[in-house]
Write a protein that holds these residues in place. Structure first.
Motif, short mmCIF file in Angstrom:
data_model
loop_
_atom_site.label_atom_id
_atom_site.label_comp_id
_atom_site.label_asym_id
_atom_site.label_seq_id
_atom_site.Cartn_x
_atom_site.Cartn_y
_atom_site.Cartn_z
N ARG A 266 -50.19 26.92 5.88
CA ARG A 266 -48.95 26.50 5.21
C ARG A 266 -49.01 25.08 6.19
O ARG A 266 -49.29 24.83 7.01
CB ARG A 266 -47.76 27.17 5.54
CG ARG A 266 -47.81 28.48 4.77
CD ARG A 266 -46.39 29.28 4.48
NE ARG A 266 -45.70 29.19 5.96
CZ ARG A 266 -44.80 30.08 6.36
NH1 ARG A 266 -44.38 31.23 5.22
NH2 ARG A 266 -44.09 30.13 7.29
N LEU B 75 -42.83 25.55 1.41
CA LEU B 75 -43.72 25.79 2.43
C LEU B 75 -45.24 25.80 2.16
O LEU B 75 -46.12 25.60 3.21
CB LEU B 75 -43.47 27.27 3.15
CG LEU B 75 -42.25 27.45 3.24
CD1 LEU B 75 -41.86 28.90 3.78
CD2 LEU B 75 -41.88 26.57 4.89
N TYR B 76 -45.64 26.10 0.90
CA TYR B 76 -47.19 26.13 0.67
C TYR B 76 -47.07 25.46 -0.86
O TYR B 76 -46.60 26.19 -1.85
CB TYR B 76 -47.65 27.41 0.79
CG TYR B 76 -49.13 27.55 0.49
CD1 TYR B 76 -50.41 26.88 1.42
CD2 TYR B 76 -49.73 28.23 -0.63
CE1 TYR B 76 -51.49 27.04 1.45
CE2 TYR B 76 -51.13 28.04 -0.84
CZ TYR B 76 -51.91 27.40 0.22
OH TYR B 76 -53.12 27.67 -0.28
N TRP C 35 -41.46 33.78 4.08
CA TRP C 35 -41.22 32.81 2.93
C TRP C 35 -39.81 32.42 3.31
O TRP C 35 -39.30 31.56 2.59
CB TRP C 35 -41.53 33.54 1.89
CG TRP C 35 -42.96 33.63 1.54
CD1 TRP C 35 -43.44 34.87 1.58
CD2 TRP C 35 -44.07 32.80 1.62
NE1 TRP C 35 -44.91 34.82 1.39
CE2 TRP C 35 -45.24 33.36 1.35
CE3 TRP C 35 -44.05 31.20 1.47
CZ2 TRP C 35 -46.42 32.83 1.27
CZ3 TRP C 35 -45.18 30.73 1.30
CH2 TRP C 35 -46.38 31.35 1.22
#
Length: 872
Positions: free
Chosen positions: A583, A554-555, A531
């Motif tokens: 992602r 990222l998501y 992450w």
């Protein structure tokens, strides 16, 4: 003239002597001596120092009825006396005239004798006064009325004045006496003398001189005079004075003590030597319910029982103090008393303390101690309690078992040091360089104010944690906690923790542990890499909400993040979750949560980007292979159906030729015809096997269930095997109990299973080998097996022997179709069982079919499976 002066002088001296004697009757002996001396002094001095003689007639005048005011007036008295004297003179003259001069001579002689006697008495009084050890201060009426502090107010001083004389000059006067005293006592004495002179107030004081001597001063009026006696009581009289003070103090103390005993709430008494009550206090009186102390003593009302009294009498007779705990009725209630009877010189004294609450508390304490002992006996931790005398008072069963000591010896309450010696003798104590010093140090535990804790490393490898602390009832309680397993467990735990840390740090998965408060407690480096989180973002236990915000770049699927946060922080929402996150950067992450027992949640993140791509490729390939396999199976099935008709025709024509229905055949032709028929039958068997497998794969095969006798199946298999083993020159054995019973199954398929197993065994044996067919009944299953002593199967081939078309060369070096064992497995599984293989190269092989003995088989693929029942 001479005789007249002599008579006048005689009468005057007689009056003075009479006045002196009257005063002497009202004063101490020392004052009598002073008065007689004053009477014998010059007439002028005597007149000034003695009271008026006329006042001696006052009582007589008052007796005659004269008013007191007149009776006390000297002029009146003088006139009265003159009148009386005149009358008396007249009478006396007449009488005297009537008497002869001899009477006058006798009277004169008598008066002279009295004067001589009086002089002797005066001398005696003066001698006595002079021998008085103290000083006597006498104030005459003139000095009493004089102004204090003047020369005229100084008293006459008599007696012994050595103690009060001025050491420098030897003079003694009133001022000198005051200067010889301490300021406080001098002021008190001066004030007391002033009150005596002004009001006639008596006093008695004890004064101190500046040289440390003690004097007793006593003052009182003597007629019109004031007399003060000052005696030196530093010696014997001081001792007497102290005795008097002590007696007074003792009497006061006794009264206070009696008062104190009367206000006590505990009964107290005193007895004489015969044991009879002499005195009791108010509490004793109330205890026996009587109205007064005198009534208690009079009636000899006893508070104690006869047995207790007898015991006290024996102890007192032996000169000992008797103490006993007993119960008695006090004020109508049954109370527990602690009675003490003490021996005295004149009897005995006793007191009874109400210890009912203490008795109840001791009973409760005893019950608690018994319960405490029972509880300690159930503990697995050794416990020993030593009293204040360092003797063993209690030990539990764990103590006895752990230290392996003699229970009977421990019951004798050995000393603490003796127990340590016994443990040392059995090598149950830590090795010590100086055992005696170590034991002495252990004994210091009895004086320790705080618990003592130390670890003992025993010679047998065990580790004991010793806790010693003061016992509430005195002594020390020892607790021996065997921490060997705990230390080993801690070591294993720490090792496991380090291994876990190393494992987590080297995992390819990202791991994070969140507490029940939603804060990050643990993570590995892969988690931060996946992450792209920095150490600053992961320090100080950040909340899941903060981490989610950091990961949204990222998501950004809010629903998945919400589910994740709910599973971490919600009590009701804690459950296992599995999510796949694709992602924005193309990375695919598999997320999974696992609730932990302590309320925390384990979250794993796996980068499956490469695996997902490979999985997709493999899935596509698998689908292609499945399609190809299906096409192959369909093709083989179709071909098999197409082969069955020509094979049937070939077999039929071959049998016609073999039967010579159209003419005789040559021997060579018979040989060829038999070969054609054998090959055709083998090919037909293979085709049928292929069709059976296709039917099973299609799920279209059903079992024709019936009660199948197992012995019949074994006999049929044996008959089939006889032809084959004779041809292969292999021995055959049968292992089947005759009472094995029946099983509910498909008879045809069961027989086909045994034929395939026998065929497979024959194919892989050499001449001289042996084949065994048999059956065995278990509790819940029936075993059908075929074993051989042939070539065996190599370990690398055993995993695929039940696959379709997996064939290998047999004893005749010819590969089969590879369908026998595959059909066996399929038929057994249709019956709800399974197949096992045991094989070793050059030793042999055994194939066992396990058929369950159940009333009904479970349903599979929506179809009801046949019931299997074993009859006996």
């Amino acid at each position: 003239m001479a005789s007249g002066r002599c008579g006048t002088k005689f009468r005057f001296q007689t009056g003075l002597v009479s006045a002196t004697l009257v005063s002497a009757t009202m004063a101490p002996a020392t004052f009598v001596s002073a008065s007689v001396s004053a009477a014998l002094a010059a007439p002028e001095e005597t007149a000034a120092a003695s009271p008026d003689p006329l006042l001696m007639v006052t009582p007589f005048l008052e007796l005659l009825g004269v008013a007191p005011e007149l009776a006390n007036q000297p002029p009146f008295i003088l006139n009265f006396l003159i009148a009386i004297g005149a009358v008396a003179l007249a009478i006396g003259c007449a009488y005297w005239a009537a008497q002869s001069s001899s009477r006058t001579r006798r009277q004169r002689l008598s008066h002279e004798q009295e004067i001589v006697a009086m002089g002797a008495r005066v001398d005696t009084v003066e001698a006595i006064l002079a021998s008085e050890p103290g000083a006597v201060l006498i104030w005459s009426p003139d000095t009493m009325t004089a102004k204090p502090g003047t020369l005229q107010s100084r008293p006459q001083i008599a007696g012994s004045t050595v103690a009060l004389a001025d050491p420098a000059t030897g003079n003694v006067d009133y001022d000198q006496v005051l200067r010889r005293l301490t300021p406080d006592t001098a002021t008190g004495l001066k004030n007391a003398i002033d009150r005596l002179r002004s009001r006639g107030a008596r006093f008695s004081l004890t004064v101190q001189s500046t040289d440390g001597r003690t004097f007793e001063a006593e003052g009182r009026p003597a007629g019109a005079q004031a007399v003060v006696w000052i005696r030196d009581v530093s010696g014997e009289r001081a001792e007497i004075s102290r005795f008097v003070d002590r007696a007074t103090t003792a009497e006061t103390a006794r009264d206070i003590f009696v008062e104190h005993l009367n206000v006590l709430t505990m009964p107290a008494w005193r007895r004489d030597k015969e044991g009879k009550l002499q005195w009791v206090n108010q509490a004793y009186m109330r205890a026996v319910d009587l109205g007064s102390v005198e009534e208690v003593v009079e009636k000899s009302a006893e508070l104690l029982s006869d047995e207790a009294l007898e015991k006290a009498r024996h102890a007192i007779a032996a000169g000992e103090t008797c103490q006993q705990r007993l119960h008695a009725i006090v004020s109508g209630e049954r109370r527990a008393l602690h009675v003490t009877d003490m021996c005295l010189s004149s009897g005995s004294a006793g007191v009874a303390v109400d210890v009912t609450e203490l008795d109840n508390a001791e009973g409760e304490l005893k019950r608690h101690i018994e319960a405490h002992g029972g509880t300690l006996d159930r503990l697995a931790t050794p416990v020993a309690i030593f009293g204040s005398d360092k003797r063993l008072k209690f030990f539990n069963k764990a103590y006895l078992k752990f230290w392996d000591l003699d229970a009977e010896w421990l019951e004798t309450e050995p000393m603490d040091g003796e127990v340590l010696d016994a443990l040392r003798g059995s090598r149950r104590l830590p090795e010590q360089a100086n055992f005696q010093a170590w034991k002495a140090q252990m004994m210091e535990t009895y004086q320790a104010t705080s618990p003592v804790e130390e670890f003992w490393y025993l010679p047998d490898g065990q580790t004991v944690r010793l806790v010693a602390q003061a016992h509430p009832l005195g002594g020390v309680i020892y607790i021996y906690d065997n921490v060997t397993d705990r230390l080993n467990l801690e070591s294993d735990y720490n090792t496991a923790l380090r291994v876990q840390g190393e494992t987590l740090d080297n995992l390819f998965e990202g791991v994070a542990v969140f507490g029940s408060d939603g804060r990050l407690k643990l993570h590995n480096p892969v988690y931060a890499e996946i992450w792209r989180l920095t150490e600053d973002q992961l320090d100080n236990e950040p909340h899941i909400a903060d981490i989610v915000e950091a990961c949204r770049d990222l998501y950004d699927d809010g629903s998945i993040w919400d589910h994740l946060k709910s599973s971490l922080t919600s009590v009701e929402g804690r459950r296992q979750l599995v999510h796949r996150m694709e992602r924005a950067d193309g990375t695919i992450i598999d997320c999974a949560t696992v609730p932990l027992p302590d309320g925390a949640t384990l979250v794993t993140f796996v980068d499956v980007t490469d695996a997902s791509r490979i999985e997709r490729a493999l899935r596509e390939r698998n689908e292609a292979l499945e399609t190809a396999d299906r096409l192959k199976s369909e093709f083989i099935s179709h071909v098999s159906y197409q082969l069955r008709t020509p094979l049937t025709n070939i077999i039929g024509f071959g049998e016609i030729l073999e039967a010579e229905m159209f003419g005789e055949l040559l021997p060579k032709q018979h040989e060829y015809t038999a070969g054609i028929l054998d090959s055709s039958h083998e090919l037909l068997t293979t085709v049928n096997d292929i069709l059976d497998l296709s039917t099973i794969e299609a799920g279209a095969m059903t079992l024709d269930l019936s009660e199948v006798p197992i012995t019949d199946v074994i006999k049929s298999a044996e008959a089939f095997a006889q032809q084959r083993v004779q041809k292969a020159r292999v021995s055959l054995m049968v292992d089947c109990p005759p009472d094995i019973g029946e099983i509910r199954a498909d008879d045809k398929r069961i027989r086909q299973i045994m034929i395939n197993l026998i065929s497979n065994a024959v194919s892989f044996t050499q001449p001289g080998d042996a084949i065994t067919i048999g059956a065995e009944r278990g509790t819940n299953e029936l075993k059908l097996f075929v074993s051989d002593t042939g070539d065996g199967i190599k370990p690398e081939h055993q995993a695929t022997v039940f696959d379709r078309f997996e064939a290998r060369a047999g004893a005749d070096r010819r590969r089969g179709a590879g369908l026998g064992l595959s059909l066996v497995k399929s038929f057994v599984e249709l019956h709800g069982g399974w197949v096992t293989l045991e094989s070793e190269p050059a030793v042999g092989t055994q194939v066992t079919c396990h058929l369950p003995i159940l009333d009904a088989l479970p349903e599979e693929n929506g179809e009801k499976q046949p019931e299997m029942i074993l009859d006996h």
